[in-house]
Enzyme design. Structure first.
Site, PDB file in Angstrom:
ATOM      1  CE1 TYR A 178       0.618  13.885  33.732  1.00  0.00           C
ATOM      2  CE2 TYR A 178       2.085  15.687  33.166  1.00  0.00           C
ATOM      3  CZ  TYR A 178       1.637  14.391  32.969  1.00  0.00           C
ATOM      4  OH  TYR A 178       2.207  13.607  32.000  1.00  0.00           O
TER       5      TYR A 178
ATOM      6  CG  ASN B 254       6.184   7.383  32.504  1.00  0.00           C
ATOM      7  OD1 ASN B 254       6.148   8.476  31.952  1.00  0.00           O
ATOM      8  ND2 ASN B 254       5.202   6.929  33.269  1.00  0.00           N
TER       9      ASN B 254
HETATM   10  N1  UDP Z   1       4.306   9.380  38.216  1.00  0.00           N
HETATM   11  C1  UDP Z   1       5.367   9.469  39.094  1.00  0.00           C
HETATM   12  N2  UDP Z   1       5.371   8.660  40.198  1.00  0.00           N
HETATM   13  C2  UDP Z   1       4.368   7.788  40.458  1.00  0.00           C
HETATM   14  C3  UDP Z   1       3.290   7.710  39.593  1.00  0.00           C
HETATM   15  C4  UDP Z   1       3.276   8.513  38.458  1.00  0.00           C
HETATM   16  O1  UDP Z   1       6.297  10.253  38.880  1.00  0.00           O
HETATM   17  O2  UDP Z   1       4.433   7.090  41.504  1.00  0.00           O
HETATM   18  C5  UDP Z   1       4.291  10.247  37.029  1.00  0.00           C
HETATM   19  C6  UDP Z   1       4.592   9.488  35.736  1.00  0.00           C
HETATM   20  O3  UDP Z   1       5.318  10.352  34.861  1.00  0.00           O
HETATM   21  C7  UDP Z   1       3.198   9.201  35.219  1.00  0.00           C
HETATM   22  C8  UDP Z   1       2.459  10.485  35.598  1.00  0.00           C
HETATM   23  O4  UDP Z   1       2.990  10.816  36.873  1.00  0.00           O
HETATM   24  O5  UDP Z   1       3.195   8.940  33.831  1.00  0.00           O
HETATM   25  C9  UDP Z   1       0.961  10.380  35.686  1.00  0.00           C
HETATM   26  O6  UDP Z   1       0.625   9.298  36.543  1.00  0.00           O
HETATM   27  P1  UDP Z   1      -0.513   8.257  36.154  1.00  0.00           P
HETATM   28  O7  UDP Z   1      -0.801   7.448  37.366  1.00  0.00           O
HETATM   29  O8  UDP Z   1      -1.647   8.976  35.496  1.00  0.00           O
HETATM   30  O9  UDP Z   1       0.233   7.301  35.104  1.00  0.00           O
HETATM   31  P2  UDP Z   1       0.022   7.116  33.523  1.00  0.00           P
HETATM   32  O10 UDP Z   1      -1.435   7.335  33.225  1.00  0.00           O
HETATM   33  O11 UDP Z   1       0.929   8.129  32.858  1.00  0.00           O
HETATM   34  O12 UDP Z   1       0.470   5.703  33.242  1.00  0.00           O
END
Ligand code: UDP
Ligand code: MG
Length: 139
Positions: free
Chosen positions: A51, A114
């Protein structure tokens, strides 16, 4: 040009709650073929690397802790238009906004826990798949 592969992880809460089977079923019924699959536990260091793109975000520290809190299932998936179609199948990051019929609507507990990851581009699908599976090519 859109490639036909994407990368996913079933996240620690969903694994802990015995939803590997349910989520893989939704993936297969969504028209994806499972190309590679494994269950592993990330160290905090490896989760942090995965990440890294989010390392300036306020949620990064908690996310790294969460993603290394228990085993995850990593998979490479194949389908026409895989990256975009898989993002549709998983639904919005925040499950409160995820559409009916999506994996996150059914299984996500919170914006952090999620249930699943889905790559956001063809380039990242390749990079993220390699993160878990490149060293397996000897098999
Ligand atoms: N996440 C979080 N808080 C936030 C946004 C994201 O804990 O406000 C976590 C969540 O597990 C997410 C991951 O960080 O799936 C990566 O974020 P991204 O914005 O890339 O979302 P995704 O692509 O997974 O939908
Ligand atoms: Mg993302």
């Amino acid at each position: 040009m859109a490639t036909n592969r994407t990368f996913t992880m079933i996240k620690p809460d969903a694994v802990q709650d015995n939803h590997i089977g349910g989520i893989l079923q939704m993936i297969e019924e969504g028209g994806f073929r499972i190309v590679s699959l494994k269950k592993v536990q990330l160290t905090a260091e490896r989760a942090g690397q995965f990440y890294e793109v989010h390392k300036e975000r306020p949620f990064y520290g908690d996310l790294v802790k969460y993603m290394s809190s228990g085993p995850i299932v990593a998979a490479i998936l194949e389908k026409d238009n895989a990256v975009a179609d898989f993002r549709t199948l998983i639904g919005a990051t925040n499950p409160a906004q995820a559409a009916d019929g999506t994996i996150r609507k059914k299984y996500a507990k919170s914006i952090e826990a999620n249930a699943v990851h889905g790559s956001d581009s063809d380039d990242n699908a390749q990079i993220e798949g390699d993160f878990y599976f490149a060293a397996d090519e000897q098999f």
